[in-house]
Design an enzyme around this catalytic site. Sequence first.
Site, mmCIF file in Angstrom:
data_model
loop_
_atom_site.group_PDB
_atom_site.id
_atom_site.type_symbol
_atom_site.label_atom_id
_atom_site.label_comp_id
_atom_site.label_asym_id
_atom_site.label_seq_id
_atom_site.Cartn_x
_atom_site.Cartn_y
_atom_site.Cartn_z
ATOM 1 N N LYS A 26 -48.525 61.633 42.391
ATOM 2 C CA LYS A 26 -47.614 62.482 43.190
ATOM 3 C C LYS A 26 -46.538 61.474 43.762
ATOM 4 O O LYS A 26 -46.675 60.390 43.812
ATOM 5 C CB LYS A 26 -48.227 63.306 44.190
ATOM 6 N N TYR A 62 -46.638 75.393 40.665
ATOM 7 C CA TYR A 62 -47.659 75.769 41.762
ATOM 8 C C TYR A 62 -47.532 77.465 42.208
ATOM 9 O O TYR A 62 -47.842 77.621 43.203
ATOM 10 C CB TYR A 62 -47.279 74.848 42.838
ATOM 11 N N PHE A 71 -48.795 77.048 52.879
ATOM 12 C CA PHE A 71 -48.508 75.820 52.607
ATOM 13 C C PHE A 71 -47.443 75.552 51.352
ATOM 14 O O PHE A 71 -47.087 74.496 51.026
ATOM 15 C CB PHE A 71 -49.585 74.759 52.361
ATOM 16 N N ARG A 112 -61.619 64.599 38.413
ATOM 17 C CA ARG A 112 -61.745 65.008 39.582
ATOM 18 C C ARG A 112 -62.813 64.136 40.343
ATOM 19 O O ARG A 112 -62.342 63.784 41.725
ATOM 20 C CB ARG A 112 -62.359 66.441 39.481
ATOM 21 N N THR A 164 -59.879 66.537 48.118
ATOM 22 C CA THR A 164 -58.481 66.779 48.265
ATOM 23 C C THR A 164 -58.190 66.051 49.557
ATOM 24 O O THR A 164 -56.829 65.627 49.628
ATOM 25 C CB THR A 164 -58.130 68.316 48.335
ATOM 26 N N ARG A 200 -57.952 59.037 45.871
ATOM 27 C CA ARG A 200 -57.376 59.558 47.295
ATOM 28 C C ARG A 200 -57.738 58.669 48.426
ATOM 29 O O ARG A 200 -57.118 58.472 49.232
ATOM 30 C CB ARG A 200 -57.786 60.937 47.440
ATOM 31 N N ASN A 244 -51.501 63.499 48.858
ATOM 32 C CA ASN A 244 -52.784 62.927 48.493
ATOM 33 C C ASN A 244 -52.693 62.354 47.267
ATOM 34 O O ASN A 244 -53.944 62.369 46.410
ATOM 35 C CB ASN A 244 -53.925 64.188 48.622
ATOM 36 N N HIS A 272 -52.984 65.015 41.685
ATOM 37 C CA HIS A 272 -53.270 66.241 40.959
ATOM 38 C C HIS A 272 -53.822 66.029 39.845
ATOM 39 O O HIS A 272 -53.617 65.308 39.147
ATOM 40 C CB HIS A 272 -52.063 67.153 40.925
ATOM 41 N N GLU A 293 -51.488 73.691 32.152
ATOM 42 C CA GLU A 293 -50.560 72.508 32.671
ATOM 43 C C GLU A 293 -50.192 71.573 31.735
ATOM 44 O O GLU A 293 -48.952 71.217 31.804
ATOM 45 C CB GLU A 293 -51.480 71.897 33.943
#
Length: 137
Positions: free
Chosen positions: A9, A49, A57, A85, A91, A102, A112, A115, A126
């Site tokens: 990100k 998204y 949010f 993950r 998260t 993270r 964070n 993704h 995706e």
Amino acid sequence: MEQTLSIIKPDAVAKGVIGKILDRFESNGLKIAATKKMQLSRKDAETFYAIHAERPFFNDLVDFMISGPVVVSVLEGENAIAKNRELMGATNPKEAAAGTIRADFAENIDANAVHGSDSAENAAIEISFFFADREIS
């Protein structure tokens, strides 16, 4: 081989930790089958998204995701989704285990760092959002 999507990100790109994050994937048995740096448009972020469109949010998430470039990658390997993950961590970086991406690179629950796809079905959706088949090797 299972595939999953990873997004580094804008916050992590701005910190200059792209290489460190990609190294985490490779050092833990995930192959980078495709990767590219790009700037998402508002439409891109809203479409990607869309599942969160009704959540409070959503607008902040879209604004954040278009605030700077991102690095999108297809990761490949045995149990790639679960492995990614696990490497990402919780998260909320305050809840993320030590040594996770993270925990090491994220500022807060909004910024964070990364993704990752949460299921095989979502991974396929995706990946196809960002990559043509010919771009993945």
